[in-house]
Scaffold this motif. Structure first.
Motif, short mmCIF file in Angstrom:
data_model
loop_
_atom_site.label_atom_id
_atom_site.label_comp_id
_atom_site.label_asym_id
_atom_site.label_seq_id
_atom_site.Cartn_x
_atom_site.Cartn_y
_atom_site.Cartn_z
N ASN A 280 0.82 -1.21 0.00
CA ASN A 280 0.00 0.00 0.00
C ASN A 280 0.86 1.26 0.00
OD1 ASN A 280 -2.38 -1.46 -0.06
ND2 ASN A 280 -2.63 -1.48 2.16
N ARG A 284 0.91 3.88 -3.21
CA ARG A 284 0.63 5.32 -3.03
C ARG A 284 1.76 6.15 -3.61
NH1 ARG A 284 -1.53 3.72 2.04
NH2 ARG A 284 0.42 4.23 3.10
N GLU A 287 1.69 5.96 -7.53
CA GLU A 287 0.65 6.79 -8.14
C GLU A 287 1.01 8.28 -8.03
OE1 GLU A 287 -2.68 7.54 -10.39
OE2 GLU A 287 -1.53 5.70 -10.06
N LYS A 288 1.58 8.67 -6.89
CA LYS A 288 2.03 10.06 -6.72
C LYS A 288 3.10 10.40 -7.76
CE LYS A 288 4.13 13.21 -3.36
NZ LYS A 288 4.72 13.34 -2.00
#
Length: 332
Positions: A280, A284, A287-288
């Motif tokens: 996770n 994150r 994607e950032k």
């Protein structure tokens, strides 16, 4: 804003309700995604998708990719509306031509340049003589890229440089993350685990862009053609490895966002993989990164936009058989 979603909850189910995709587990709703903003889905292992949702994904051209918790690609749900047989034919005709070798040289030259820049950037703080020597050796071998007579020679030079590069990366990371070489199936340490997972994610973003441009992901120009391997996605990935994934992995480690306890060793194959929490954190960060505006193109756009743009430019180069049309990404 368009959205990529990564569903990692074991036993989750995706359904279509009205104008939304609803992700739930048991009787609990985990998230709701408006259909008009969903750009793509990545599902980790045992996530169920209703038939209504599948039909909606196909109608709207939303790709769905299934991968394992170990980063292995299972398969995809995808529409065939973009298939262009003329482009497919051109890709097949392109095999073992001067176009293929010249484009391969351009991409490998960009890849090596980006690797050198990344090593220099991190060594400004570290001031390691060993890394300086490795960079010097890479620079010496790089001179052979432009004069390589065939793909076998070119990939031989690329392989030597890759070994040196990963040796240098092992010097940059803290002791608990130190590694000496690239290991893939399985990844034998935490850094290799993140690299493999990251490369898989980028490869299947490229896969989507390739299909959206009417191209065939399994007919490349550089890597050998083989079953179950999307050679074109693998080819176009090369220039992006250090730009997106390697830099992100180093950043996660340097800023202590990911820790060694976010990894576990598999009893099945001895490989080292991210835990659920680690995945996770990684997703994150990924994607950032993909949404970050990059500084290397004239139009200030995200990495994801630029990735898609480069596939479109490759498509133009293919149709015109002109390698001058294609400009790989060079970081500064």
């Amino acid at each position: 804003m368009m959205s990529f979603a990564y569903i990692t909850e074991e036993g989750a189910r995706i359904q279509k309700k009205g104008d939304k995709f609803v992700v739930g587990r048991n009787l609990e709703t985990i998230m709701e995604i408006p259909a008009e903003i969903l750009e793509g889905l990545v599902l980790i292992e045992s996530v169920q998708v209703s038939s209504q949702a599948m039909v909606a994904f196909l109608q709207q051209g939303i790709p769905v990719t299934w991968i394992s918790s170990m980063g292995k690609f299972f398969g995809r749900l995808e529409s065939t509306q973009h298939v262009n047989v003329a482009k497919h034919r051109q890709q097949m005709l392109m095999q073992d031509t001067s176009f293929a070798i010249e484009l391969s040289k351009k991409i490998i030259a960009a890849k090596v340049h980006n690797q050198i820049i990344l090593l220099r950037r991190y060594n400004r703080r570290q001031q390691s003589d060993k890394i300086r020597i490795i960079i010097t050796n890479i620079l010496a071998i790089r001179k052979n890229i432009i004069t390589a007579e065939n793909k076998e020679q070119l990939m031989g030079y690329e392989g030597i440089i890759a070994r040196l590069y990963f040796e240098a990366l092992g010097q940059i990371v803290p002791q608990e993350f130190t590694f000496s070489k690239r290991s893939k199936r399985p990844p034998l340490d935490a850094v290799n685990s993140m690299l493999s997972f990251g490369y898989t994610l980028v490869m299947y973003e490229l896969y989507t862009a390739i299909e959206n441009n009417g191209l065939h992901p399994y007919f490349g120009f550089m890597h050998a053609l083989k079953n179950h391997h999307p050679a074109l996605a693998s080819d176009l990935l090369e220039e992006w490895r250090s730009v997106i994934v390697d830099s992100m992995v180093l950043g996660l480690i340097q800023h202590s966002e990911i820790k060694i306890e976010h990894f576990q060793k598999s009893e099945t194959n001895g490989g080292v993989y991210l835990t659920r929490e680690g995945r996770n954190i990684f997703l994150r960060a990924y994607e950032k990164k993909m949404r970050t505006v990059n500084k290397y193109e004239e139009s200030k756009k995200s990495y994801r936009y630029t990735l898609n743009k480069h596939v479109n430019i490759f498509s133009q180069a293919l149709i015109t058989r002109d390698t001058a049309v294609y400009f790989p990404i060079f970081i500064r």
